[in-house]
Each structure stands twice: as C-alpha cells, then as structure tokens.
Design a protein around this motif. Structure first.
Motif, short mmCIF file in Angstrom:
data_model
loop_
_atom_site.label_atom_id
_atom_site.label_comp_id
_atom_site.label_asym_id
_atom_site.label_seq_id
_atom_site.Cartn_x
_atom_site.Cartn_y
_atom_site.Cartn_z
N GLU A 88 11.48 3.30 -3.88
CA GLU A 88 10.31 3.89 -3.22
C GLU A 88 10.03 5.30 -3.74
O GLU A 88 8.88 5.63 -4.05
CB GLU A 88 10.55 3.94 -1.71
N LEU A 91 8.66 5.11 -7.32
CA LEU A 91 7.27 4.64 -7.35
C LEU A 91 6.33 5.75 -6.89
O LEU A 91 5.28 5.99 -7.52
CB LEU A 91 7.12 3.42 -6.45
N PHE A 164 6.35 2.93 1.96
CA PHE A 164 6.49 2.10 0.76
C PHE A 164 5.43 1.00 0.75
O PHE A 164 4.87 0.68 -0.29
CB PHE A 164 7.90 1.50 0.74
N SER A 168 2.81 0.46 -2.28
CA SER A 168 2.73 -0.79 -3.04
C SER A 168 1.31 -1.35 -3.00
O SER A 168 0.84 -1.93 -3.98
CB SER A 168 3.74 -1.81 -2.50
N LYS A 169 0.61 -1.16 -1.86
CA LYS A 169 -0.78 -1.63 -1.76
C LYS A 169 -1.71 -0.80 -2.63
O LYS A 169 -2.63 -1.33 -3.26
CB LYS A 169 -1.23 -1.61 -0.30
N TYR A 171 -0.89 0.71 -5.42
CA TYR A 171 -0.64 0.31 -6.80
C TYR A 171 -1.27 -1.05 -7.10
O TYR A 171 -1.97 -1.22 -8.11
CB TYR A 171 0.86 0.26 -7.09
N GLY A 172 -1.03 -2.02 -6.24
CA GLY A 172 -1.55 -3.36 -6.49
C GLY A 172 -3.06 -3.44 -6.48
O GLY A 172 -3.65 -4.29 -7.15
N PRO A 197 3.20 -5.63 -9.21
CA PRO A 197 2.68 -5.66 -7.84
C PRO A 197 3.39 -6.65 -6.93
O PRO A 197 3.68 -6.33 -5.77
CB PRO A 197 1.20 -6.03 -8.04
N LEU A 200 6.84 -5.32 -5.89
CA LEU A 200 6.76 -4.24 -4.91
C LEU A 200 6.41 -4.78 -3.52
O LEU A 200 6.93 -4.32 -2.51
CB LEU A 200 5.74 -3.20 -5.35
N GLN A 201 5.51 -5.77 -3.48
CA GLN A 201 5.10 -6.33 -2.19
C GLN A 201 6.27 -7.00 -1.47
O GLN A 201 6.45 -6.81 -0.25
CB GLN A 201 3.96 -7.33 -2.40
N ALA A 204 8.82 -4.35 -0.38
CA ALA A 204 8.31 -3.63 0.78
C ALA A 204 8.52 -4.44 2.06
O ALA A 204 8.85 -3.88 3.12
CB ALA A 204 6.83 -3.30 0.59
#
Length: 301
Positions: A88, A91, A164, A168-169, A171-172, A197, A200-201, A204
C-alpha cells in the motif's frame, strides 16, 4: 419467520456437545465463548461437520482444534496485514510521484485522465470523507492556510489519507493512455496496465478482511488476478488454475511477487512456513497451497 431465541453460553456448550463436538474441562470453553462469539467460531468448525443440515460433527472433532484454527487464522491476518502495508505505501508513493509529475498535484481531480467519471466521483467522495476526518497536523494547517482554495490538498497530502481500496480504484480507473499507469506497473514487475489493477483489487479486498478480523482460512475469495505468462521476476512453475483462484494461495503469490520488488530481503516465506509449522492441524490445502510451495523460485527469494 425467524423465531430462534438467544442461547446462554451453557446452552451453546450443551448444543455443541449434543452435536458431537468433543469438549473437555481443560478447554475452558465458557471462557472462549464469552470472548469470541458462537457464530464467529462456527466458521472454523463448519468443515468438521459431517451433516451440515443437522450440524452433526464428524467423529473425533475437538473444540481445541477449533480454537487452534481460529488462532492460526488470526496470526495469518496479522502477517498479511504487515505485507499489504508495504504494498500500500509503495503504491501510494508511486501514484503521488509519477502522476504529479506527468500532470500536476491535483491529477486525481482531473476527470479527463480517468475512464469512468461516476467511479471517480465515488472515489473522490471517499477521499473527501477521509480528509475531513483526518487529525493530521499537515491537513489542518493546509486547510487553515489555503481556506480559499476550493481544491483538495495536493496529492502528497490528500493521498496520505486515502485507503488502499481508494488507491487501487484510482489506479485501475486511469485511462490506459496515461503514461504513469504503465510506468508504475513496470516498476512493480507486472509489465503493463493489463495485470496490476486486478492484483491490487484482490489484495485490497483481502486487506479489508484483515482489517475487519474476518476469516481467511477456508474462505472462498472474490476476484481473479490476471497472471503474467512470462513475468520478468521469479514466479511459480506450478501456476494456479482459474478454478483455484477462490483459495488464498494465488493471492499470496501476487503479494510475494510485489513484496520481492518492494523489499527484496523479506521473510514472508519463512514467516508463513513457521506459522504452518506452529499449527500442524491446519490443512494447507484449505488455503490452496501447492505441495512443496516453498521450493518455488518465487518463495525462495
């Protein structure tokens, strides 16, 4: 209509005994049930039942094995929470650095660089709530000094408050034409935006289970990380198949891969191996672990 009434702890104990769970005086079962709810523990004794309609236990099922599974799962969550913390923070650092340089410090409010405006609105709403709740001095000072600036604090302040899941959202949701999206993926060793992505999802989601003390052992996990066919760093030869993605192992592999980049000298494999050795009654297959997983090059680093 649901009409069951609450049971006393003694009634809970009597019911478990009637259903065939072995409980001895040394188990101190009333102590455990007064601190850990019946239905929290039920997730650990569920596989011990041979008749899941009438909740009859298999012969030889013991309450102390239930407690051991519970304690193993608790220690597993603590271990993974520590690993995910490193992912986390890394990122967050990369998002702040690369996107603030490619665009400006308020890139996360720039709707033109994101694929879905509605999704960005939801993420920004979550970030706004986290900023409003923040007690950090640098947030308070920023609001005081720049009270006429209608924007959020810059990325290096705002995203330090961000979960986190929101990171991640963000980034995706970036458009695939954003250069930083591929740069970040490359720095993590995941080649390009196609793969990272989904990693990470799912990580998370697992982080949320850890944060809310939810069971990880023997749990069907959501999410399907896209796996690289030829990753640039050490990976596993015995690659999990898509029907195994419900188990924790594939997600552990993704975490370990990222951790090897972030902290090359890590002890994740040793810690996981020691945890399994500490609780020999835990079946590694319930986590989806492959036989001889420790011998894979990924886990030897």
């Amino acid at each position: 209509m649901y009409n069951k009434e609450a049971f006393t702890i003694q009634q809970q104990i009597d019911r478990l005994k009637d259903r065939g769970l072995s409980i001895s005086d040394s188990d101190d079962v009333s102590h455990y049930l007064s601190h850990i709810s019946y239905y929290r523990l039920a997730g650990y004794w569920w596989p011990m039942q041979q008749d899941k309609i009438n909740h009859i236990f298999k012969s030889g099922s013991k309450f102390n094995d239930v407690v051991a599974l519970y304690n193993f799962d608790r220690e597993l969550r603590l271990l993974l929470f520590d690993v995910i913390e490193k992912i986390e923070i890394s990122l967050r650092t990369k998002l702040i650095y690369h996107l603030s340089h490619e665009f400006d410090p308020w890139w996360f409010q720039n709707f033109t660089i994101f694929q879905s405006a509605p999704d960005l609105v939801k993420t920004l709403s979550a970030i706004e709530g986290e900023i409003e709740r923040s007690k950090d001095v640098f947030i308070k000072e920023h609001k005081k000094k720049h009270k006429d600036d209608g924007r959020f604090p810059p990325a290096w302040k705002s995203l330090e408050q961000t979960s986190f899941g929101a990171l991640s959202k963000l980034y995706g949701n970036l458009k695939n034409t954003v250069a930083a999206k591929d740069i970040i993926a490359q720095e993590f060793g995941t080649v390009n935006h196609t793969y990272l992505p989904s990693w990470l999802q799912t990580i998370a989601q697992i982080r949320n289970y850890c944060a809310h003390h939810s069971r990880l052992w023997n749990r069907n996990l959501p999410g399907s990380p896209k796996l690289l066919s030829n990753p640039p760093h050490a990976w596993v030869k015995d690659i999990p198949r898509s029907n195994e993605f419900q188990f924790l192992y594939v997600h552990l592999c993704c975490m370990k891969y990222l951790l090897n980049v972030i902290q090359p000298e890590n002890h994740f494999a040793e810690q996981l191996s020691n945890l399994l050795a500490k609780y020999p009654n835990v079946d590694p297959k319930a986590l989806g672990l492959k036989e001889n997983w420790q011998d894979e090059s990924l886990w030897k680093k």
